[in-house]
Write a protein that holds these residues in place. Structure first.
Motif, PDB file in Angstrom:
ATOM      1  N   ASP A  77     -24.766   9.019  -4.024  1.00  0.00           N
ATOM      2  CA  ASP A  77     -23.546   9.140  -4.820  1.00  0.00           C
ATOM      3  C   ASP A  77     -22.327   8.785  -3.961  1.00  0.00           C
ATOM      4  O   ASP A  77     -21.445   8.043  -4.397  1.00  0.00           O
ATOM      5  CB  ASP A  77     -23.428  10.547  -5.392  1.00  0.00           C
ATOM      6  CG  ASP A  77     -22.240  10.703  -6.314  1.00  0.00           C
ATOM      7  OD1 ASP A  77     -22.121   9.912  -7.274  1.00  0.00           O
ATOM      8  OD2 ASP A  77     -21.424  11.613  -6.079  1.00  0.00           O
ATOM      9  N   LEU A  78     -22.285   9.304  -2.737  1.00  0.00           N
ATOM     10  CA  LEU A  78     -21.188   8.974  -1.835  1.00  0.00           C
ATOM     11  C   LEU A  78     -21.171   7.489  -1.518  1.00  0.00           C
ATOM     12  O   LEU A  78     -20.116   6.844  -1.562  1.00  0.00           O
ATOM     13  CB  LEU A  78     -21.283   9.776  -0.536  1.00  0.00           C
ATOM     14  CG  LEU A  78     -20.287   9.355   0.552  1.00  0.00           C
ATOM     15  CD1 LEU A  78     -18.856   9.618   0.100  1.00  0.00           C
ATOM     16  CD2 LEU A  78     -20.583  10.047   1.855  1.00  0.00           C
ATOM     17  N   VAL A  79     -22.324   6.920  -1.227  1.00  0.00           N
ATOM     18  CA  VAL A  79     -22.398   5.485  -0.925  1.00  0.00           C
ATOM     19  C   VAL A  79     -21.876   4.676  -2.105  1.00  0.00           C
ATOM     20  O   VAL A  79     -21.126   3.709  -1.923  1.00  0.00           O
ATOM     21  CB  VAL A  79     -23.840   5.077  -0.547  1.00  0.00           C
ATOM     22  CG1 VAL A  79     -24.007   3.562  -0.501  1.00  0.00           C
ATOM     23  CG2 VAL A  79     -24.237   5.698   0.794  1.00  0.00           C
ATOM     24  N   GLY A  80     -22.217   5.101  -3.315  1.00  0.00           N
ATOM     25  CA  GLY A  80     -21.704   4.417  -4.508  1.00  0.00           C
ATOM     26  C   GLY A  80     -20.191   4.501  -4.596  1.00  0.00           C
ATOM     27  O   GLY A  80     -19.519   3.524  -4.947  1.00  0.00           O
ATOM     28  N   LYS A  81     -19.640   5.663  -4.266  1.00  0.00           N
ATOM     29  CA  LYS A  81     -18.178   5.816  -4.272  1.00  0.00           C
ATOM     30  C   LYS A  81     -17.545   4.920  -3.207  1.00  0.00           C
ATOM     31  O   LYS A  81     -16.508   4.289  -3.452  1.00  0.00           O
ATOM     32  CB  LYS A  81     -17.791   7.273  -4.026  1.00  0.00           C
ATOM     33  CG  LYS A  81     -18.328   8.251  -5.035  1.00  0.00           C
ATOM     34  CD  LYS A  81     -17.421   8.390  -6.215  1.00  0.00           C
ATOM     35  CE  LYS A  81     -17.793   9.523  -7.135  1.00  0.00           C
ATOM     36  NZ  LYS A  81     -19.010   9.349  -7.892  1.00  0.00           N
ATOM     37  N   LEU A  82     -18.151   4.861  -2.033  1.00  0.00           N
ATOM     38  CA  LEU A  82     -17.623   3.999  -0.975  1.00  0.00           C
ATOM     39  C   LEU A  82     -17.682   2.530  -1.392  1.00  0.00           C
ATOM     40  O   LEU A  82     -16.758   1.765  -1.103  1.00  0.00           O
ATOM     41  CB  LEU A  82     -18.378   4.224   0.337  1.00  0.00           C
ATOM     42  CG  LEU A  82     -18.217   5.605   0.972  1.00  0.00           C
ATOM     43  CD1 LEU A  82     -19.077   5.718   2.225  1.00  0.00           C
ATOM     44  CD2 LEU A  82     -16.754   5.916   1.275  1.00  0.00           C
ATOM     45  N   ARG A  83     -18.742   2.149  -2.084  1.00  0.00           N
ATOM     46  CA  ARG A  83     -18.835   0.768  -2.582  1.00  0.00           C
ATOM     47  C   ARG A  83     -17.691   0.479  -3.545  1.00  0.00           C
ATOM     48  O   ARG A  83     -17.092  -0.596  -3.511  1.00  0.00           O
ATOM     49  CB  ARG A  83     -20.164   0.541  -3.286  1.00  0.00           C
ATOM     50  CG  ARG A  83     -21.342   0.415  -2.338  1.00  0.00           C
ATOM     51  CD  ARG A  83     -22.641   0.149  -3.070  1.00  0.00           C
ATOM     52  NE  ARG A  83     -22.568  -1.085  -3.802  1.00  0.00           N
ATOM     53  CZ  ARG A  83     -23.034  -1.251  -5.041  1.00  0.00           C
ATOM     54  NH1 ARG A  83     -23.615  -0.262  -5.686  1.00  0.00           N
ATOM     55  NH2 ARG A  83     -22.932  -2.414  -5.635  1.00  0.00           N
ATOM     56  N   LEU A  84     -17.397   1.447  -4.431  1.00  0.00           N
ATOM     57  CA  LEU A  84     -16.313   1.259  -5.395  1.00  0.00           C
ATOM     58  C   LEU A  84     -14.953   1.103  -4.724  1.00  0.00           C
ATOM     59  O   LEU A  84     -14.051   0.487  -5.281  1.00  0.00           O
ATOM     60  CB  LEU A  84     -16.266   2.428  -6.383  1.00  0.00           C
ATOM     61  CG  LEU A  84     -17.372   2.467  -7.425  1.00  0.00           C
ATOM     62  CD1 LEU A  84     -17.302   3.763  -8.226  1.00  0.00           C
ATOM     63  CD2 LEU A  84     -17.286   1.261  -8.343  1.00  0.00           C
ATOM     64  N   THR A  85     -14.802   1.672  -3.533  1.00  0.00           N
ATOM     65  CA  THR A  85     -13.535   1.521  -2.814  1.00  0.00           C
ATOM     66  C   THR A  85     -13.371   0.125  -2.256  1.00  0.00           C
ATOM     67  O   THR A  85     -12.273  -0.247  -1.838  1.00  0.00           O
ATOM     68  CB  THR A  85     -13.422   2.508  -1.631  1.00  0.00           C
ATOM     69  OG1 THR A  85     -14.339   2.129  -0.597  1.00  0.00           O
ATOM     70  CG2 THR A  85     -13.630   3.938  -2.053  1.00  0.00           C
ATOM     71  N   GLY A  86     -14.460  -0.630  -2.203  1.00  0.00           N
ATOM     72  CA  GLY A  86     -14.411  -1.938  -1.579  1.00  0.00           C
ATOM     73  C   GLY A  86     -14.725  -1.888  -0.097  1.00  0.00           C
ATOM     74  O   GLY A  86     -14.574  -2.892   0.607  1.00  0.00           O
ATOM     75  N   LEU A 113     -12.266   6.636   6.955  1.00  0.00           N
ATOM     76  CA  LEU A 113     -11.983   6.997   5.561  1.00  0.00           C
ATOM     77  C   LEU A 113     -10.502   6.887   5.233  1.00  0.00           C
ATOM     78  O   LEU A 113     -10.131   6.478   4.125  1.00  0.00           O
ATOM     79  CB  LEU A 113     -12.498   8.409   5.267  1.00  0.00           C
ATOM     80  CG  LEU A 113     -14.022   8.569   5.314  1.00  0.00           C
ATOM     81  CD1 LEU A 113     -14.406  10.025   5.114  1.00  0.00           C
ATOM     82  CD2 LEU A 113     -14.708   7.680   4.285  1.00  0.00           C
ATOM     83  N   LYS A 114      -9.647   7.213   6.195  1.00  0.00           N
ATOM     84  CA  LYS A 114      -8.208   7.101   5.971  1.00  0.00           C
ATOM     85  C   LYS A 114      -7.814   5.640   5.748  1.00  0.00           C
ATOM     86  O   LYS A 114      -7.035   5.329   4.837  1.00  0.00           O
ATOM     87  CB  LYS A 114      -7.455   7.679   7.173  1.00  0.00           C
ATOM     88  CG  LYS A 114      -5.959   7.706   6.997  1.00  0.00           C
ATOM     89  CD  LYS A 114      -5.293   8.344   8.205  1.00  0.00           C
ATOM     90  CE  LYS A 114      -3.800   8.169   8.106  1.00  0.00           C
ATOM     91  NZ  LYS A 114      -3.143   8.345   9.375  1.00  0.00           N
TER      92      LYS A 114
END
Length: 154
Positions: A77-86, A113-114
């Motif tokens: 789930d986190l990896v998916g969120k990171l992917r969505l950030t670009g 992350l920042k």
């Protein structure tokens, strides 16, 4: 053992709160096909994530089948969120490596992350500008459509 369990110290819970009882019977073992159904990722993607180090160790059954846990699903789930950030895949892999290395990497994880957050905020600003253009165009065409309809009804 998952990425989040390999540090030997406190667990990085940045994927958000664990989603309890994904299965009605409370079982915490998933086959790759079940993870595909739960996440929408393909089996190829899951294997690739493991190969590149995003999911470095997935437990296996006695027959060699991958067995994912709820923690693995939280990590995905986190990896998916990171992917969505670009976030670039290389940065996601680096983040996973830092998590595995332990608490002494908090500063580097924070910076990674920042920086990603700053990129997301810049994209949001850009998208707001794009949305404003679309809103103006939609308003123009709505007004033009009403004017044409009014002329035709005369």
């Amino acid at each position: 053992m998952t990425v989040m369990e390999t540090t030997g110290t406190r667990t990085d819970t940045c994927a958000g709160p664990p989603q309890q009882d994904r299965r009605p019977d409370g079982q915490d073992r998933y086959t790759i096909s079940e993870v595909v159904a739960l996440t929408g990722l393909t089996a190829h993607t899951l294997r690739w994530y493991e190969r590149i180090g995003l999911m470095p160790h997935i437990d296996r059954s006695h027959t060699g089948q991958r067995r994912y846990t709820n923690r693995d699903l939280d990590w995905l789930d986190l990896v998916g969120k990171l992917r969505l950030t670009g976030m670039p895949v290389a940065d996601m892999v680096r983040y996973a490596e830092l998590v595995r290395e332990g608490d002494h990497t908090y500063v580097e994880r924070f910076e990674l992350l920042k920086t990603t957050r700053e990129d997301v905020l810049a994209r949001i600003d850009e998208l707001r500008g794009t949305l404003a253009v679309l809103d103006r165009k939609i308003s123009f065409y709505a007004d033009a459509g009403r004017a044409l309809a009014s002329e035709r009804s005369r």
